[in-house]
Design an enzyme around this catalytic site. Structure first.
Site: not given
Length: 330
Positions: A151, A154, A179
């Site tokens: 995460d 990204r 998540h």
């Protein structure tokens, strides 16, 4: 001597993750475990001229026990991948059972190992691991991590695209919560170096960080999910933890942990009311040395995202705890 283990080493995440770990000078022994093909993957990697000795194990002949025995760090990407239209929660029953079985063995033969869980749904599999370790009497909250680094990766990538930064890794972007989907809360107001995200792009950016996995599943046309990027993220967290264990200072990475028993986590627990939560974690020789509370400086939009995340997380956590407590040991 540092022994690292990959459980699920022959899979789409496991193979590239094992390759990256094989290249690390911080690892002396790399043990690969899976239900199929792990000896072949290990033999293939063993021809690479790097430091780590590589071995592969299958379930037969107590292979799991031999693979995990005396491990210092275990990374678990084992499980089935998502398919088109499948949420992380759809994976629950299969992957939950896989994780619980692996954790039971780790508890017996490597009770002091640092455990990094990648297997989805992480929001539930980490609580399953914690409950299983508690039942075995060896739970140390500072040594159990849900890997949420993808995460963060990204967020770094997508923010760099919008803001024109040429080196995404120079950005430090806290991502908190859980998540999966709306439990993922990127904190763009606390990015360093500071960036400005246009108002008309904010909502789409948040959504892309939250649902980036769907983007990969769609692009692979149903033939896979995020494997290479997840392998990189898993390695990035594992390498940072290994460096911290060896004495490197100031290493921080968000991770999904049993927040109420991590130093510094009590206030975060009081604020969120959930036992497991991802925040920036200062890593050190003991693992999770300190949870860094960044919840006091959220914007109104981030507060709204946090509220939604906590509601989703509680159900995910309860589901994991319930599964761990009602499923008999093998």
């Amino acid at each position: 001597m540092v022994k690292a283990v990959v459980a699920g080493a022959a899979g789409g995440i496991g193979q590239p993750l094992s390759l990256l770990l094989k290249l690390s000078p911080l690892i002396d022994e790399l043990a690969l475990y899976d239900v199929v093909n792990s000896p072949g993957v290990a033999t293939d990697l063993s021809h690479i001229s790097s430091h780590a000795k590589t071995t592969g194990y299958l379930p037969k002949d107590d292979g799991a026990q031999l693979a995990f025995k005396d491990a210092d760090i275990v990374v678990i990407p084992a499980g089935i991948p998502r398919k088109p239209g499948m949420t992380r929660d759809d994976l629950f029953n299969i992957n939950a059972g896989i994780v619980k079985g692996l954790i039971e063995i780790i508890a017996d033969v490597a009770p002091k190992a640092f455990i990094l869980i990648i297997s989805n749904p992480v929001n539930s599999t980490v609580p399953i691991a914690a409950e299983t370790l508690k039942a075995k009497g060896v739970f140390n909250p500072q040594r159990l991590f849900g890997v949420t680094t993808l995460d963060v990766v990204r967020a770094e990538t997508f923010v760099a695209e919008i803001t024109g930064k040429s080196t995404p890794q120079e950005l430090t972007i806290p991502v908190i919560g859980g998540h999966s989907g709306e439990t993922i809360v990127p904190i763009f107001s606390q990015v360093t170096p500071k960036v400005t995200i246009p108002d008309d792009k904010y909502d789409a950016l948040v959504n892309r960080v939250q649902f980036g996995g769907d983007e990969v599943v769609k692009a692979k046309d149903g033939l896979g999910s995020a494997t290479l990027s997840m392998a990189y993220a898993g390695f990035r967290f594992a390498e940072k933890l290994l460096k911290a264990i060896n004495g490197a200072k100031g290493l921080v990475e968000p991770s999904y942990v049993y927040i109420k028993d991590i130093p510094g986590g009590e206030e975060i627990y009081k604020r969120t009311g959930v036992d497991f939560f991802s925040v920036p974690i200062e890593l050190g020789p003991n693992g999770a040395e300190k949870a860094i509370n960044i919840l006091g400086d959220l914007t109104k939009k981030e507060e709204e995202l946090l509220k939604v995340a906590v509601e989703g997380l509680q159900g995910n956590i309860d589901k994991g705890v319930s599964f761990a407590r009602k499923t008999p040991e093998k």
